[in-house]
Design a protein around this motif. Structure first.
Motif, PDB file in Angstrom:
ATOM      1  N   LEU A  73      40.265  59.692  51.584  1.00  0.00           N
ATOM      2  CA  LEU A  73      39.196  59.483  52.571  1.00  0.00           C
ATOM      3  C   LEU A  73      37.825  59.600  51.907  1.00  0.00           C
ATOM      4  N   GLN A  74      37.663  60.621  51.074  1.00  0.00           N
ATOM      5  CA  GLN A  74      36.372  60.805  50.411  1.00  0.00           C
ATOM      6  C   GLN A  74      36.089  59.713  49.388  1.00  0.00           C
ATOM      7  N   GLU A  75      37.107  59.344  48.637  1.00  0.00           N
ATOM      8  CA  GLU A  75      36.893  58.409  47.531  1.00  0.00           C
ATOM      9  C   GLU A  75      36.760  56.953  47.990  1.00  0.00           C
ATOM     10  N   SER A  76      37.541  56.560  48.993  1.00  0.00           N
ATOM     11  CA  SER A  76      37.564  55.137  49.346  1.00  0.00           C
ATOM     12  C   SER A  76      37.607  54.868  50.838  1.00  0.00           C
ATOM     13  N   LYS A  77      37.600  55.952  51.672  1.00  0.00           N
ATOM     14  CA  LYS A  77      37.820  55.807  53.122  1.00  0.00           C
ATOM     15  C   LYS A  77      39.164  55.135  53.394  1.00  0.00           C
ATOM     16  N   LEU A  78      40.122  55.366  52.499  1.00  0.00           N
ATOM     17  CA  LEU A  78      41.474  54.820  52.595  1.00  0.00           C
ATOM     18  C   LEU A  78      41.503  53.292  52.475  1.00  0.00           C
ATOM     19  N   GLU A  79      40.499  52.742  51.812  1.00  0.00           N
ATOM     20  CA  GLU A  79      40.479  51.310  51.541  1.00  0.00           C
ATOM     21  C   GLU A  79      40.827  51.083  50.072  1.00  0.00           C
ATOM     22  N   ASN A  80      41.703  50.137  49.833  1.00  0.00           N
ATOM     23  CA  ASN A  80      42.157  49.861  48.467  1.00  0.00           C
ATOM     24  C   ASN A  80      41.148  48.927  47.795  1.00  0.00           C
ATOM     25  N   ILE A  81      40.055  49.502  47.355  1.00  0.00           N
ATOM     26  CA  ILE A  81      38.922  48.694  46.890  1.00  0.00           C
ATOM     27  C   ILE A  81      38.963  48.467  45.378  1.00  0.00           C
ATOM     28  N   ARG A  82      38.607  47.265  44.998  1.00  0.00           N
ATOM     29  CA  ARG A  82      38.574  46.904  43.580  1.00  0.00           C
ATOM     30  C   ARG A  82      37.124  47.049  43.101  1.00  0.00           C
ATOM     31  N   GLY A  83      36.763  48.249  42.750  1.00  0.00           N
ATOM     32  CA  GLY A  83      35.401  48.504  42.298  1.00  0.00           C
ATOM     33  C   GLY A  83      34.895  49.827  42.840  1.00  0.00           C
ATOM     34  N   GLY A  84      33.913  50.378  42.182  1.00  0.00           N
ATOM     35  CA  GLY A  84      33.335  51.645  42.589  1.00  0.00           C
ATOM     36  C   GLY A  84      32.435  52.165  41.496  1.00  0.00           C
ATOM     37  N   ASP A  85      32.365  53.475  41.366  1.00  0.00           N
ATOM     38  CA  ASP A  85      31.545  54.070  40.318  1.00  0.00           C
ATOM     39  C   ASP A  85      32.140  53.749  38.950  1.00  0.00           C
ATOM     40  N   ARG A  86      31.329  53.141  38.087  1.00  0.00           N
ATOM     41  CA  ARG A  86      31.785  52.719  36.765  1.00  0.00           C
ATOM     42  C   ARG A  86      33.057  51.864  36.900  1.00  0.00           C
ATOM     43  N   ASP A  87      34.182  52.303  36.325  1.00  0.00           N
ATOM     44  CA  ASP A  87      35.384  51.463  36.388  1.00  0.00           C
ATOM     45  C   ASP A  87      36.406  51.990  37.398  1.00  0.00           C
ATOM     46  N   SER A  88      35.971  52.786  38.365  1.00  0.00           N
ATOM     47  CA  SER A  88      36.881  53.348  39.364  1.00  0.00           C
ATOM     48  C   SER A  88      37.400  52.275  40.307  1.00  0.00           C
ATOM     49  N   VAL A  89      38.696  52.345  40.636  1.00  0.00           N
ATOM     50  CA  VAL A  89      39.301  51.380  41.553  1.00  0.00           C
ATOM     51  C   VAL A  89      40.347  52.084  42.414  1.00  0.00           C
ATOM     52  N   LEU A 144      42.634  53.392  45.978  1.00  0.00           N
ATOM     53  CA  LEU A 144      42.527  54.368  47.051  1.00  0.00           C
ATOM     54  C   LEU A 144      41.902  55.671  46.600  1.00  0.00           C
ATOM     55  N   PHE A 145      42.224  56.099  45.385  1.00  0.00           N
ATOM     56  CA  PHE A 145      41.716  57.371  44.873  1.00  0.00           C
ATOM     57  C   PHE A 145      40.571  57.176  43.880  1.00  0.00           C
ATOM     58  N   GLN A 146      40.138  55.936  43.708  1.00  0.00           N
ATOM     59  CA  GLN A 146      39.069  55.627  42.759  1.00  0.00           C
ATOM     60  C   GLN A 146      39.378  56.198  41.377  1.00  0.00           C
ATOM     61  N   GLN A 147      40.564  55.884  40.914  1.00  0.00           N
ATOM     62  CA  GLN A 147      41.003  56.337  39.599  1.00  0.00           C
ATOM     63  C   GLN A 147      40.475  55.383  38.532  1.00  0.00           C
ATOM     64  N   ARG A 148      40.165  55.922  37.363  1.00  0.00           N
ATOM     65  CA  ARG A 148      39.514  55.135  36.314  1.00  0.00           C
ATOM     66  C   ARG A 148      40.490  54.787  35.190  1.00  0.00           C
ATOM     67  N   GLY A 161      42.526  57.158  31.730  1.00  0.00           N
ATOM     68  CA  GLY A 161      43.957  57.279  31.490  1.00  0.00           C
ATOM     69  C   GLY A 161      44.837  57.148  32.714  1.00  0.00           C
ATOM     70  N   TRP A 162      44.266  56.729  33.864  1.00  0.00           N
ATOM     71  CA  TRP A 162      45.067  56.648  35.076  1.00  0.00           C
ATOM     72  C   TRP A 162      45.991  55.429  35.091  1.00  0.00           C
ATOM     73  N   GLY A 163      45.722  54.439  34.264  1.00  0.00           N
ATOM     74  CA  GLY A 163      46.517  53.226  34.243  1.00  0.00           C
ATOM     75  C   GLY A 163      45.620  52.012  34.208  1.00  0.00           C
ATOM     76  N   SER A 164      46.228  50.831  34.256  1.00  0.00           N
ATOM     77  CA  SER A 164      45.443  49.599  34.270  1.00  0.00           C
ATOM     78  C   SER A 164      44.894  49.351  35.667  1.00  0.00           C
ATOM     79  N   ILE A 165      43.940  48.437  35.781  1.00  0.00           N
ATOM     80  CA  ILE A 165      43.390  48.088  37.088  1.00  0.00           C
ATOM     81  C   ILE A 165      44.497  47.605  38.015  1.00  0.00           C
ATOM     82  N   VAL A 177      41.970  67.683  40.553  1.00  0.00           N
ATOM     83  CA  VAL A 177      42.619  66.439  40.144  1.00  0.00           C
ATOM     84  C   VAL A 177      41.589  65.365  39.831  1.00  0.00           C
ATOM     85  N   GLN A 178      40.580  65.248  40.710  1.00  0.00           N
ATOM     86  CA  GLN A 178      39.651  64.128  40.628  1.00  0.00           C
ATOM     87  C   GLN A 178      38.504  64.328  39.637  1.00  0.00           C
TER      88      GLN A 178
END
Length: 389
Positions: free
Chosen positions: A112-128, A130-134, A138-142, A187-188
């Motif tokens: 909810l905090q990171e994406s409002k539960l939206e699966n968004i392709r983009g965010g801060d720097r290279d974050s993508v 639901l959890f805006q993982q980068r 090391g979280w994985g590929s886009i 975690v984040q």
């Protein structure tokens, strides 16, 4: 002055000057007035930030078409169908990973905090995602992170972590000893560590909707909701004599692999109460001796244990279930059957001819296990052998 307030004033004035006649107008005026003062006519009532009096984070679904709540420091937020679908993926992955409900709430708070539960392709720097993982962290590929199932597995980590060893997931930290917001931050590693806590109440409702736990099942008791949820989670699980422990169904002598693991009646109750830190002995005789006696069926409250006897004596007790409210019981019946809900128990002569009484394990008004015995074992030394119904 907004439209809702004007309508509210008109309704109140009409009521006062009509001598109360508006009470009968259309059969819904009072409900409408209640809606005005709780966030608007036709609202879900969720904007008050609570679950009908339950503590923040209590897992239950308040009903209504959408979930809407006022978030401190943010404003009103509504969870739409797509958001809920994404949340359901997170909850399903968490359950498959054996994440307790508090961990599910942490995951939903985070998304909810990171994406409002939206699966968004983009965010801060290279974050993508639901959890805006980068990807660069090391979280994985886009492409991987944009898969909600993958990103949820990465958030929870543990044996199903798709991108070990870094970054660590929830299961790699001592999250049970932390506040939910701090666990999310561990975690984040967010630049805004205090931002997660405000989502806890809404997250509990989202998890409740994903798990189909109605708030009327929960009432006002946080722990009652948890023990009921812990039994409902296993609906459809096979009966297994002597089966079930704190973690869930087990294999036993009568249900060895490759048969599925299961519960017997007292094992299911033992598991449910373990989720709130109460160690009931997994035997019907011990569970009968635990808690406060409820002698009359009409006095049962949700979460109470229900006991059945062959001959009306304590020695004849052979079965235990849990009262859900609304004249319903959940139990593990017998060999060949699965965990199920029995409706209209009081109208069923088979059950009522065997009714002997109930036990209330949680203190009335208890909102946490601190009020109900903590982690101490509840009961007395083993009275007799487990008996299959």
């Amino acid at each position: 002055m907004d439209k809702k307030t004007v309508i509210g004033i008109v309704l109140v004035c009409a009521f006062l000057f009509s001598g109360g006649g508006l009470l009968l107008a259309g059969g819904g005026a009072i409900a409408a007035m209640a809606g005005v003062f709780n966030g608007g006519i036709g609202g879900s009532g969720a904007d008050d930030g609570g679950n009908g009096g339950a503590p923040p984070g209590t897992v239950c679904d308040p009903g209504g078409g959408t979930l809407t709540e006022h978030i401190p420091g943010y404003g009103s937020h509504t969870v739409d169908e797509q958001d809920m679908a994404n949340a359901a993926v997170i909850v399903r992955v968490g359950e498959q990973t054996k994440i307790p409900q508090d961990g599910l709430i942490i995951a939903i708070m985070t998304a909810l905090q990171e994406s409002k539960l939206e699966n968004i392709r983009g965010g801060d720097r290279d974050s993508v995602g639901l959890f805006q993982q980068r990807p660069s962290a090391g979280w994985g590929s886009i492409e991987e992170i944009m898969d909600p199932s993958y990103s949820a597995k990465a958030f929870f980590g543990g044996p199903n972590h798709p991108a070990p060893p870094n970054p660590p997931g929830l299961l790699s930290i001592k999250w049970e000893t932390m506040s939910k917001g701090r666990a999310a931050q561990e975690v984040q590693r967010s630049a805004f560590p205090e931002a997660y806590d405000k989502w806890e109440s809404l997250a509990g409702k989202i998890v409740g909707r994903a798990k189909d736990i109605k708030c009327q099942d929960v009432g006002l008791e946080g722990d009652v909701g948890k023990v009921i949820a812990a039994t409902k989670r296993w609906i459809g699980t096979p009966y297994c004599w002597a089966g079930g422990d704190e973690k869930g169904p087990t294999h036993e002598e009568r249900c060895p692999p490759p048969m599925p693991p299961g519960f017997d009646c007292s094992g299911l109750m033992h598991h449910a109460y373990a989720q709130v830190g109460i160690a009931l002995y997994p035997y019907t005789g011990n569970q009968w001796e635990a808690g406060t006696r409820v002698r009359d069926y009409a006095d049962l409250k949700p979460g109470d244990l229900m006991f059945w006897s062959d001959d009306g004596t304590v020695e004849g007790i052979h079965h235990v279930g849990m009262y859900l409210g609304n004249d319903q019981m959940i139990h593990a019946p017998r060999t060949g059957k699965n965990v199920e809900i029995v409706p209209e128990v009081s109208k069923n002569s088979y059950w009522m001819n065997q009714w002997i009484g109930g036990s209330r394990i949680l203190k009335e008004g208890a909102g946490s296990n601190k009020d109900s015995g903590g982690t101490k074992a509840v009961g007395v030394p083993l009275i007799g052998p487990r008996r299959e119904m």
